[in-house]
Structure formats: structure tokens, C-alpha cells
Motif scaffolding. Structure first.
Motif, mmCIF file in Angstrom:
data_model
loop_
_atom_site.group_PDB
_atom_site.id
_atom_site.type_symbol
_atom_site.label_atom_id
_atom_site.label_comp_id
_atom_site.label_asym_id
_atom_site.label_seq_id
_atom_site.Cartn_x
_atom_site.Cartn_y
_atom_site.Cartn_z
ATOM 1 N N LEU A 51 0.228 7.936 -7.316
ATOM 2 C CA LEU A 51 -0.599 9.123 -7.503
ATOM 3 C C LEU A 51 -1.976 8.959 -6.879
ATOM 4 N N GLU A 52 -2.501 7.749 -6.916
ATOM 5 C CA GLU A 52 -3.800 7.427 -6.322
ATOM 6 C C GLU A 52 -3.742 6.012 -5.773
ATOM 7 N N GLY A 53 -4.356 5.799 -4.615
ATOM 8 C CA GLY A 53 -4.480 4.452 -4.076
ATOM 9 C C GLY A 53 -3.243 3.926 -3.373
ATOM 10 N N PHE A 54 -2.541 4.785 -2.632
ATOM 11 C CA PHE A 54 -1.327 4.337 -1.940
ATOM 12 C C PHE A 54 -1.607 3.105 -1.074
ATOM 13 N N GLY A 55 -2.717 3.142 -0.327
ATOM 14 C CA GLY A 55 -3.067 2.025 0.537
ATOM 15 C C GLY A 55 -3.475 0.770 -0.217
ATOM 16 N N SER A 56 -3.729 0.900 -1.508
ATOM 17 C CA SER A 56 -4.130 -0.244 -2.333
ATOM 18 C C SER A 56 -2.952 -1.109 -2.748
ATOM 19 N N LEU A 57 -1.742 -0.702 -2.383
ATOM 20 C CA LEU A 57 -0.546 -1.437 -2.795
ATOM 21 C C LEU A 57 0.106 -2.190 -1.646
ATOM 22 N N GLY A 58 -0.595 -2.288 -0.522
ATOM 23 C CA GLY A 58 -0.032 -2.945 0.650
ATOM 24 C C GLY A 58 0.883 -1.991 1.410
ATOM 25 N N GLU A 59 1.259 -2.392 2.602
ATOM 26 C CA GLU A 59 2.116 -1.559 3.440
ATOM 27 C C GLU A 59 3.589 -1.827 3.140
ATOM 28 N N PRO A 60 4.372 -0.769 2.942
ATOM 29 C CA PRO A 60 5.817 -0.982 2.759
ATOM 30 C C PRO A 60 6.452 -1.438 4.063
ATOM 31 N N ASP A 61 7.407 -2.355 3.972
ATOM 32 C CA ASP A 61 8.099 -2.767 5.191
ATOM 33 C C ASP A 61 9.269 -1.818 5.456
ATOM 34 N N ASP A 62 9.917 -1.997 6.601
ATOM 35 C CA ASP A 62 10.998 -1.089 6.997
ATOM 36 C C ASP A 62 12.166 -1.113 6.014
ATOM 37 N N ARG A 75 7.189 4.042 -3.954
ATOM 38 C CA ARG A 75 7.268 2.629 -3.597
ATOM 39 C C ARG A 75 8.183 1.925 -4.584
ATOM 40 N N LEU A 76 8.633 0.755 -4.211
ATOM 41 C CA LEU A 76 9.316 -0.149 -5.132
ATOM 42 C C LEU A 76 8.227 -1.066 -5.687
ATOM 43 N N ALA A 77 7.982 -0.981 -6.975
ATOM 44 C CA ALA A 77 6.871 -1.733 -7.572
ATOM 45 C C ALA A 77 6.993 -3.230 -7.316
ATOM 46 N N CYS A 78 8.207 -3.741 -7.268
ATOM 47 C CA CYS A 78 8.396 -5.179 -7.058
ATOM 48 C C CYS A 78 7.941 -5.635 -5.684
ATOM 49 N N GLN A 79 7.749 -4.700 -4.769
ATOM 50 C CA GLN A 79 7.341 -5.033 -3.413
ATOM 51 C C GLN A 79 5.841 -4.826 -3.179
ATOM 52 N N CYS A 80 5.114 -4.399 -4.201
ATOM 53 C CA CYS A 80 3.694 -4.058 -4.066
ATOM 54 C C CYS A 80 2.783 -5.185 -4.535
ATOM 55 N N ARG A 81 1.656 -5.296 -3.862
ATOM 56 C CA ARG A 81 0.573 -6.203 -4.274
ATOM 57 C C ARG A 81 -0.685 -5.364 -4.406
ATOM 58 N N VAL A 90 -0.138 4.952 -10.769
ATOM 59 C CA VAL A 90 1.268 5.162 -10.456
ATOM 60 C C VAL A 90 1.985 5.788 -11.644
ATOM 61 N N ARG A 91 3.076 6.453 -11.353
ATOM 62 C CA ARG A 91 3.935 7.026 -12.387
ATOM 63 C C ARG A 91 5.325 6.439 -12.224
ATOM 64 N N VAL A 92 5.866 5.932 -13.309
ATOM 65 C CA VAL A 92 7.222 5.378 -13.284
ATOM 66 C C VAL A 92 8.200 6.544 -13.116
ATOM 67 N N VAL A 93 9.112 6.406 -12.160
ATOM 68 C CA VAL A 93 10.094 7.432 -11.868
ATOM 69 C C VAL A 93 11.344 7.175 -12.696
#
Length: 99
Positions: free
Chosen positions: A52-63, A80-86, A93-96
Motif C-alpha cells: 500500500l505504501e513504500g513499494f520501493g522500500s521492499l527491494g526489487e522483485p526478481d523475474d 509481492r511475496l513477503a518471503c522475498q522482501c527485505r 502492506v496488506r495480507v492478501v
């Protein structure tokens, strides 16, 4: 050590984590399971979050993550997949619900 704030909806819980922490650290910070982590490798989809806020704050998703999110029908660039974020900066964020 710089601390960053992560807000998790729908509970509204806010957690402070050191910059660069994986989001899997959330479950060690509080007793309740706010994000449903499964495999922790980006292969099961249990931890899909909407940023919801700070997409760039979670690192870049890989392909691979982007392809898997597409397979799950989570297109549009807000999931995003939370397990892949730093956590690099403050984010909300909101849990889907994946059921």
C-alpha cells in the motif's frame, strides 16, 4: 542500526525492524502470525501481500517472483511475496487472502 517501520493490515500492527531485514523476521518479533509464511522460497504463494505504501522500500522483485505473481493472477505491480522482501524503508502492506 537504522530501524524501519512496517505496518501490516488488516490488523494495523506496526513493527520496527533493522534496515535490510527480511520480512520473515516479522514472526520472530511478535507472537501472532500476521503474514502466513509457507515455503519461504517464493514457491507456494502463501505470503502474498499488497504493498500500500513504500513499494520501493521492499527491494526489487526478481523475474521469478514476478512470473509467479503473474501465475497467481496478481498483476498490476502492487503485489509481492513477503518471503522475498527485505525492508529498506518504511512500508505498509496488506495480507492478501489466498483462499
Amino acid at each position: 542500526m537504522t530501524m524501519k517501520r512496517l505496518k501490516i493490515l488488516p490488523t494495523g500492527t506496526e513493527i520496527l525492524l533493522p534496515a535490510g531485514s527480511p520480512l520473515t523476521e516479522v514472526e520472530y518479533e511478535i507472537s501472532q502470525q500476521l503474514i502466513p509464511f509457507g515455503c519461504r522460497s517464493g514457491a507456494c504463494g502463501a505470503c502474498v501481500i499488497e504493498v500500500l505504501e513504500g513499494f520501493g522500500s521492499l527491494g526489487e522483485p526478481d523475474d521469478d517472483e514476478l512470473d509467479f505473481l503473474h501465475d497467481l493472477g496478481r498483476t498490476g505491480g502492487t503485489h509481492r511475496l513477503a518471503c522475498q522482501c527485505r525492508l529498506q524503508g518504511d512500508a505498509a502492506v496488506r495480507v492478501v487472502d489466498t483462499t
